[in-house]
Design a protein around this motif. Structure first.
Motif, mmCIF file in Angstrom:
data_model
loop_
_atom_site.group_PDB
_atom_site.id
_atom_site.type_symbol
_atom_site.label_atom_id
_atom_site.label_comp_id
_atom_site.label_asym_id
_atom_site.label_seq_id
_atom_site.Cartn_x
_atom_site.Cartn_y
_atom_site.Cartn_z
ATOM 1 N N UNK A 55 4.474 -15.952 -7.740
ATOM 2 C CA UNK A 55 5.463 -15.911 -8.813
ATOM 3 C C UNK A 55 6.284 -17.191 -8.778
ATOM 4 N N UNK A 56 6.521 -17.771 -9.959
ATOM 5 C CA UNK A 56 7.406 -18.922 -10.105
ATOM 6 C C UNK A 56 8.355 -18.622 -11.260
ATOM 7 N N UNK A 57 9.578 -19.118 -11.170
ATOM 8 C CA UNK A 57 10.584 -18.885 -12.207
ATOM 9 C C UNK A 57 11.233 -20.208 -12.562
ATOM 10 N N UNK A 58 11.465 -20.416 -13.852
ATOM 11 C CA UNK A 58 12.183 -21.597 -14.322
ATOM 12 C C UNK A 58 13.641 -21.209 -14.530
ATOM 13 N N UNK A 59 14.517 -21.682 -13.643
ATOM 14 C CA UNK A 59 15.938 -21.377 -13.727
ATOM 15 C C UNK A 59 16.719 -22.432 -14.499
ATOM 16 N N UNK A 60 16.027 -23.286 -15.246
ATOM 17 C CA UNK A 60 16.691 -24.287 -16.066
ATOM 18 C C UNK A 60 16.506 -25.705 -15.567
ATOM 19 N N UNK A 61 16.044 -25.863 -14.343
ATOM 20 C CA UNK A 61 15.838 -27.210 -13.797
ATOM 21 C C UNK A 61 14.422 -27.366 -13.256
ATOM 22 N N UNK A 62 13.479 -26.676 -13.857
ATOM 23 C CA UNK A 62 12.094 -26.739 -13.412
ATOM 24 C C UNK A 62 11.695 -25.480 -12.664
ATOM 25 N N UNK A 63 10.399 -25.353 -12.423
ATOM 26 C CA UNK A 63 9.871 -24.162 -11.759
ATOM 27 C C UNK A 63 10.287 -24.101 -10.305
ATOM 28 N N UNK A 64 10.638 -22.899 -9.883
ATOM 29 C CA UNK A 64 10.926 -22.622 -8.477
ATOM 30 C C UNK A 64 9.904 -21.591 -8.018
ATOM 31 N N UNK A 65 9.119 -21.935 -6.993
ATOM 32 C CA UNK A 65 8.116 -21.020 -6.466
ATOM 33 C C UNK A 65 8.799 -19.952 -5.614
ATOM 34 N N UNK A 66 8.558 -18.686 -5.938
ATOM 35 C CA UNK A 66 9.131 -17.590 -5.160
ATOM 36 C C UNK A 66 8.197 -17.122 -4.060
ATOM 37 N N UNK A 67 7.012 -17.700 -4.006
ATOM 38 C CA UNK A 67 6.103 -17.427 -2.902
ATOM 39 C C UNK A 67 5.027 -16.415 -3.226
ATOM 40 N N UNK A 68 4.203 -16.190 -2.200
ATOM 41 C CA UNK A 68 3.057 -15.298 -2.300
ATOM 42 C C UNK A 68 3.420 -13.962 -1.661
ATOM 43 N N UNK A 69 2.979 -12.891 -2.303
ATOM 44 C CA UNK A 69 3.086 -11.570 -1.711
ATOM 45 C C UNK A 69 1.708 -10.925 -1.750
ATOM 46 N N UNK A 70 1.388 -10.129 -0.747
ATOM 47 C CA UNK A 70 0.078 -9.492 -0.661
ATOM 48 C C UNK A 70 0.232 -7.976 -0.688
ATOM 49 N N UNK A 71 -0.827 -7.316 -1.149
ATOM 50 C CA UNK A 71 -0.865 -5.851 -1.247
ATOM 51 C C UNK A 71 0.416 -5.323 -1.883
ATOM 52 N N UNK A 72 0.616 -5.696 -3.126
ATOM 53 C CA UNK A 72 1.883 -5.439 -3.815
ATOM 54 C C UNK A 72 1.655 -4.553 -5.034
ATOM 55 N N UNK A 73 2.568 -3.592 -5.244
ATOM 56 C CA UNK A 73 2.495 -2.751 -6.439
ATOM 57 C C UNK A 73 3.679 -2.978 -7.379
ATOM 58 N N UNK A 74 4.728 -3.662 -6.900
ATOM 59 C CA UNK A 74 5.839 -4.061 -7.752
ATOM 60 C C UNK A 74 6.569 -5.229 -7.096
ATOM 61 N N UNK A 75 7.356 -5.933 -7.891
ATOM 62 C CA UNK A 75 8.058 -7.113 -7.391
ATOM 63 C C UNK A 75 9.422 -7.211 -8.062
ATOM 64 N N UNK A 76 10.447 -7.537 -7.289
ATOM 65 C CA UNK A 76 11.783 -7.782 -7.815
ATOM 66 C C UNK A 76 11.961 -9.282 -8.003
ATOM 67 N N UNK A 77 12.354 -9.697 -9.206
ATOM 68 C CA UNK A 77 12.467 -11.114 -9.530
ATOM 69 C C UNK A 77 13.871 -11.393 -10.052
ATOM 70 N N UNK A 78 14.595 -12.337 -9.442
ATOM 71 C CA UNK A 78 15.925 -12.681 -9.964
ATOM 72 C C UNK A 78 15.807 -13.439 -11.290
ATOM 73 N N UNK A 79 16.668 -13.115 -12.230
ATOM 74 C CA UNK A 79 16.717 -13.805 -13.517
ATOM 75 C C UNK A 79 17.837 -14.833 -13.493
ATOM 76 N N UNK A 80 17.897 -15.634 -14.547
ATOM 77 C CA UNK A 80 18.945 -16.657 -14.647
ATOM 78 C C UNK A 80 20.311 -16.004 -14.764
#
Length: 158
Positions: A55-80
């Motif tokens: 997962x990567x997120x663009x917080x306004x200054x380019x993409x920020x990689x949030x990293x790799x997760x394995x064996x996942x059924x859901x993910x929490x992602x911070x928004x701007x």
């Protein structure tokens, strides 16, 4: 010398009483909530567990990689947390694989929580858009507002 001892004792007692509670720690989930994203199969519509997700997120200054997760059924992602009306999120299944681009539109509301936590933002009127569709094939909306991290807000169909 008597006054010096008296001054030391007053300073020590003052330090003991000046220790307050833990106002600087925001432990009880009072901070800005993250969006909860879950995954479904396009064919069956049932929940799936992904082997890996990048997962990567663009917080306004380019993409920020949030990293790799394995064996996942859901993910929490911070928004701007600035005043932007959307956040761009990018999903990949492999490190060098194709990337899906999802734009999450919303309106925000701010409220003061405490001196330690500061201001909490809540997100309302979520409207996700699939801009680039490979590997994510389709989006399915969940809960329309983000007040806490308990309910799923967005389903990605693979």
């Amino acid at each position: 010398m008597k006054y010096f001892k008296f001054l030391i004792i007053i300073c020590f007692v003052g330090m003991l009483f000046s220790c307050g509670g833990d106002d600087d720690i925001c432990e009880s989930g009072e901070g800005t909530p993250r969006i909860k994203v879950a995954f479904k199969s396009l064919e069956s519509g049932k929940a799936v567990t992904l082997d890996s997700l990048y997962v990567a997120v663009d917080y306004g200054s380019g993409k920020v990689q949030l990293g790799k997760t394995t064996k996942i059924d859901s993910r929490l992602i911070p928004l701007r947390v600035d005043d932007s009306p959307y956040t761009d999120v990018f999903f990949r299944l492999a490190d060098k694989g194709e990337e899906s681009h999802v734009r999450i539109n919303y309106t925000t509301k701010s409220m003061y929580v405490s001196p330690g936590c500061g201001i909490k933002k809540t997100y309302e009127n979520l409207n996700p858009q699939l801009i680039q569709s490979n590997p994510v094939q389709k989006l399915e909306a969940g809960q329309n507002q983000i007040e806490n991290e308990d309910k799923t807000n967005l389903f990605l169909l693979f």
